[in-house]
Design a protein around this motif. Sequence first.
Motif, PDB file in Angstrom:
ATOM      1  N   SER A  71       0.818  -1.212   0.000  1.00  0.00           N
ATOM      2  CA  SER A  71       0.000   0.000   0.000  1.00  0.00           C
ATOM      3  C   SER A  71       0.855   1.266   0.000  1.00  0.00           C
ATOM      4  O   SER A  71       0.360   2.356  -0.258  1.00  0.00           O
ATOM      5  CB  SER A  71      -0.933  -0.004   1.216  1.00  0.00           C
ATOM      6  N   SER A  72       2.155   1.131   0.271  1.00  0.00           N
ATOM      7  CA  SER A  72       3.011   2.322   0.253  1.00  0.00           C
ATOM      8  C   SER A  72       3.672   2.525  -1.119  1.00  0.00           C
ATOM      9  O   SER A  72       4.461   3.450  -1.309  1.00  0.00           O
ATOM     10  CB  SER A  72       4.088   2.216   1.339  1.00  0.00           C
ATOM     11  N   TYR A  73       3.396   1.632  -2.056  1.00  0.00           N
ATOM     12  CA  TYR A  73       3.930   1.761  -3.412  1.00  0.00           C
ATOM     13  C   TYR A  73       3.181   2.896  -4.091  1.00  0.00           C
ATOM     14  O   TYR A  73       1.995   2.786  -4.387  1.00  0.00           O
ATOM     15  CB  TYR A  73       3.690   0.448  -4.154  1.00  0.00           C
ATOM     16  N   ASN A  74       3.866   4.008  -4.317  1.00  0.00           N
ATOM     17  CA  ASN A  74       3.196   5.194  -4.835  1.00  0.00           C
ATOM     18  C   ASN A  74       3.224   5.248  -6.343  1.00  0.00           C
ATOM     19  O   ASN A  74       4.283   5.196  -6.946  1.00  0.00           O
ATOM     20  CB  ASN A  74       3.861   6.463  -4.289  1.00  0.00           C
ATOM     21  N   LEU A  75       2.067   5.324  -6.914  1.00  0.00           N
ATOM     22  CA  LEU A  75       1.954   5.405  -8.363  1.00  0.00           C
ATOM     23  C   LEU A  75       0.715   6.238  -8.634  1.00  0.00           C
ATOM     24  O   LEU A  75      -0.331   5.998  -8.027  1.00  0.00           O
ATOM     25  CB  LEU A  75       1.753   3.979  -8.895  1.00  0.00           C
ATOM     26  N   PRO A  76       0.801   7.242  -9.504  1.00  0.00           N
ATOM     27  CA  PRO A  76      -0.411   7.984  -9.836  1.00  0.00           C
ATOM     28  C   PRO A  76      -1.465   7.016 -10.367  1.00  0.00           C
ATOM     29  O   PRO A  76      -1.129   6.026 -11.034  1.00  0.00           O
ATOM     30  CB  PRO A  76       0.045   8.956 -10.934  1.00  0.00           C
ATOM     31  N   ASP A  77      -2.718   7.278 -10.071  1.00  0.00           N
ATOM     32  CA  ASP A  77      -3.791   6.356 -10.462  1.00  0.00           C
ATOM     33  C   ASP A  77      -3.850   6.153 -11.976  1.00  0.00           C
ATOM     34  O   ASP A  77      -4.166   5.068 -12.447  1.00  0.00           O
ATOM     35  CB  ASP A  77      -5.124   6.861  -9.924  1.00  0.00           C
ATOM     36  N   GLN A  78      -3.541   7.208 -12.712  1.00  0.00           N
ATOM     37  CA  GLN A  78      -3.552   7.077 -14.178  1.00  0.00           C
ATOM     38  C   GLN A  78      -2.484   6.069 -14.619  1.00  0.00           C
ATOM     39  O   GLN A  78      -2.712   5.244 -15.496  1.00  0.00           O
ATOM     40  CB  GLN A  78      -3.290   8.435 -14.852  1.00  0.00           C
ATOM     41  N   ALA A  79      -1.300   6.180 -14.015  1.00  0.00           N
ATOM     42  CA  ALA A  79      -0.206   5.277 -14.378  1.00  0.00           C
ATOM     43  C   ALA A  79      -0.562   3.837 -14.017  1.00  0.00           C
ATOM     44  O   ALA A  79      -0.292   2.906 -14.784  1.00  0.00           O
ATOM     45  CB  ALA A  79       1.082   5.702 -13.681  1.00  0.00           C
ATOM     46  N   ALA A  80      -1.181   3.652 -12.859  1.00  0.00           N
ATOM     47  CA  ALA A  80      -1.598   2.302 -12.466  1.00  0.00           C
ATOM     48  C   ALA A  80      -2.588   1.747 -13.484  1.00  0.00           C
ATOM     49  O   ALA A  80      -2.464   0.601 -13.936  1.00  0.00           O
ATOM     50  CB  ALA A  80      -2.222   2.329 -11.066  1.00  0.00           C
ATOM     51  N   HIS A  81      -3.534   2.581 -13.874  1.00  0.00           N
ATOM     52  CA  HIS A  81      -4.525   2.119 -14.848  1.00  0.00           C
ATOM     53  C   HIS A  81      -3.857   1.703 -16.160  1.00  0.00           C
ATOM     54  O   HIS A  81      -4.205   0.680 -16.752  1.00  0.00           O
ATOM     55  CB  HIS A  81      -5.580   3.191 -15.122  1.00  0.00           C
ATOM     56  N   LEU A  82      -2.896   2.502 -16.599  1.00  0.00           N
ATOM     57  CA  LEU A  82      -2.224   2.191 -17.862  1.00  0.00           C
ATOM     58  C   LEU A  82      -1.428   0.893 -17.768  1.00  0.00           C
ATOM     59  O   LEU A  82      -1.330   0.149 -18.745  1.00  0.00           O
ATOM     60  CB  LEU A  82      -1.324   3.354 -18.288  1.00  0.00           C
ATOM     61  N   LEU A  83      -0.889   0.600 -16.596  1.00  0.00           N
ATOM     62  CA  LEU A  83      -0.188  -0.681 -16.423  1.00  0.00           C
ATOM     63  C   LEU A  83      -1.161  -1.845 -16.563  1.00  0.00           C
ATOM     64  O   LEU A  83      -0.880  -2.830 -17.254  1.00  0.00           O
ATOM     65  CB  LEU A  83       0.475  -0.759 -15.044  1.00  0.00           C
ATOM     66  N   PHE A  84      -2.309  -1.751 -15.892  1.00  0.00           N
ATOM     67  CA  PHE A  84      -3.309  -2.819 -15.990  1.00  0.00           C
ATOM     68  C   PHE A  84      -3.738  -3.001 -17.453  1.00  0.00           C
ATOM     69  O   PHE A  84      -3.886  -4.125 -17.927  1.00  0.00           O
ATOM     70  CB  PHE A  84      -4.543  -2.494 -15.142  1.00  0.00           C
ATOM     71  N   SER A  85      -3.933  -1.872 -18.150  1.00  0.00           N
ATOM     72  CA  SER A  85      -4.358  -1.961 -19.547  1.00  0.00           C
ATOM     73  C   SER A  85      -3.256  -2.576 -20.410  1.00  0.00           C
ATOM     74  O   SER A  85      -3.507  -3.459 -21.238  1.00  0.00           O
ATOM     75  CB  SER A  85      -4.740  -0.570 -20.062  1.00  0.00           C
ATOM     76  N   ALA A  86      -2.025  -2.138 -20.193  1.00  0.00           N
ATOM     77  CA  ALA A  86      -0.890  -2.686 -20.957  1.00  0.00           C
ATOM     78  C   ALA A  86      -0.765  -4.183 -20.729  1.00  0.00           C
ATOM     79  O   ALA A  86      -0.417  -4.943 -21.640  1.00  0.00           O
ATOM     80  CB  ALA A  86       0.401  -1.977 -20.552  1.00  0.00           C
ATOM     81  N   ASN A  87      -1.069  -4.615 -19.527  1.00  0.00           N
ATOM     82  CA  ASN A  87      -1.015  -6.027 -19.180  1.00  0.00           C
ATOM     83  C   ASN A  87      -2.028  -6.827 -20.011  1.00  0.00           C
ATOM     84  O   ASN A  87      -1.754  -7.952 -20.459  1.00  0.00           O
ATOM     85  CB  ASN A  87      -1.291  -6.160 -17.674  1.00  0.00           C
ATOM     86  N   ARG A  88      -3.206  -6.220 -20.269  1.00  0.00           N
ATOM     87  CA  ARG A  88      -4.174  -6.896 -21.142  1.00  0.00           C
ATOM     88  C   ARG A  88      -3.677  -6.868 -22.587  1.00  0.00           C
ATOM     89  O   ARG A  88      -3.769  -7.869 -23.302  1.00  0.00           O
ATOM     90  CB  ARG A  88      -5.554  -6.236 -21.000  1.00  0.00           C
ATOM     91  N   TRP A  89      -3.138  -5.741 -23.015  1.00  0.00           N
ATOM     92  CA  TRP A  89      -2.657  -5.653 -24.401  1.00  0.00           C
ATOM     93  C   TRP A  89      -1.511  -6.610 -24.679  1.00  0.00           C
ATOM     94  O   TRP A  89      -1.405  -7.160 -25.778  1.00  0.00           O
ATOM     95  CB  TRP A  89      -2.229  -4.207 -24.730  1.00  0.00           C
ATOM     96  N   GLU A  90      -0.642  -6.820 -23.692  1.00  0.00           N
ATOM     97  CA  GLU A  90       0.513  -7.674 -23.997  1.00  0.00           C
ATOM     98  C   GLU A  90       0.097  -9.129 -24.209  1.00  0.00           C
ATOM     99  O   GLU A  90       0.867  -9.908 -24.735  1.00  0.00           O
ATOM    100  CB  GLU A  90       1.620  -7.548 -22.937  1.00  0.00           C
ATOM    101  N   ARG A  91      -1.095  -9.481 -23.823  1.00  0.00           N
ATOM    102  CA  ARG A  91      -1.581 -10.854 -24.022  1.00  0.00           C
ATOM    103  C   ARG A  91      -2.597 -10.945 -25.161  1.00  0.00           C
ATOM    104  O   ARG A  91      -3.141 -12.019 -25.436  1.00  0.00           O
ATOM    105  CB  ARG A  91      -2.229 -11.362 -22.726  1.00  0.00           C
ATOM    106  N   ASN A  92      -2.862  -9.822 -25.842  1.00  0.00           N
ATOM    107  CA  ASN A  92      -3.959  -9.796 -26.820  1.00  0.00           C
ATOM    108  C   ASN A  92      -3.720 -10.697 -28.028  1.00  0.00           C
ATOM    109  O   ASN A  92      -4.634 -11.412 -28.446  1.00  0.00           O
ATOM    110  CB  ASN A  92      -4.210  -8.352 -27.275  1.00  0.00           C
ATOM    111  N   ASP A  93      -2.495 -10.691 -28.558  1.00  0.00           N
ATOM    112  CA  ASP A  93      -2.212 -11.552 -29.722  1.00  0.00           C
ATOM    113  C   ASP A  93      -2.338 -13.024 -29.336  1.00  0.00           C
ATOM    114  O   ASP A  93      -2.852 -13.840 -30.099  1.00  0.00           O
ATOM    115  CB  ASP A  93      -0.799 -11.293 -30.264  1.00  0.00           C
TER     116      ASP A  93
END
Length: 200
Positions: free
Chosen positions: A57-79
């Motif tokens: 919980s102390s890992y600081n990341l702007p919420d936008q950046a966190a969201h983009l990581l989750f999205s990138a994680n879906r994209w990297e498995r899309n193919d």
Amino acid sequence: MSNPRGKLILIEGLDRTGKSTQCEILRQRLGESTTLMKFPDRTTAIGQQINNYLIDSSYNLPDQAAHLLFSANRWERNDYIRNKLLDGENIVMDRYVYSGVAYSAAKEITGMDLEWCYSCDRGLVRPDLTLFLVNNESNDNREGFGEERYENNSFQEKVRQQFYKLFEKQASLNEDNNDVVIVNVTGCTIEQVSEKIWTI
Ligand code: DGP
Ligand code: NA
Ligand code: NA
């Protein structure tokens, strides 16, 4: 002759609604040509970062950046997902775009509305069927609940509202041809839930 395209079946819901158990049961029932996948996929490099973010919980990341990581994680498995389906394999998926949008939008950050959250996932392979598990009992007595970021009842309630907003929005836009079926699992045993899912 090539195989018919496989189906992508998504199970969604709040934390600790039994999604993972049900995904595993469904995969087994669908048999050999069915793969189980889960998002976030914590095994990739991006997934490792997401894991650190969720458990610390102390890992600081702007919420936008966190969201983009989750999205990138879906994209990297899309193919991988697309190719599996084209090969005729089915995929049972534990969370996907709906969680992505609902959890991030529930933070109620200015500018990070549903549309913003959805825009980075637009174009990902769409599910053929989505089952949304709903448990109307409180979550806090479930084993392990509260250990990770997002696992508190007030936030979960906000996420629930965002899920419903999203389903309504999608229905009204008719943007997707994929069906969302709400499955009420309140008070059900694992077997009862798996029967409901199998029937659908
Ligand atoms: P799980 O491993 O299924 O417990 O999921 C981890 C947590 O991450 C869970 O609370 C839901 C949340 N989550 C899943 N996808 C996203 C996303 O795209 N954005 C955000 N903010 N949270 C997500
Ligand atoms: Na969780
Ligand atoms: Na799970």
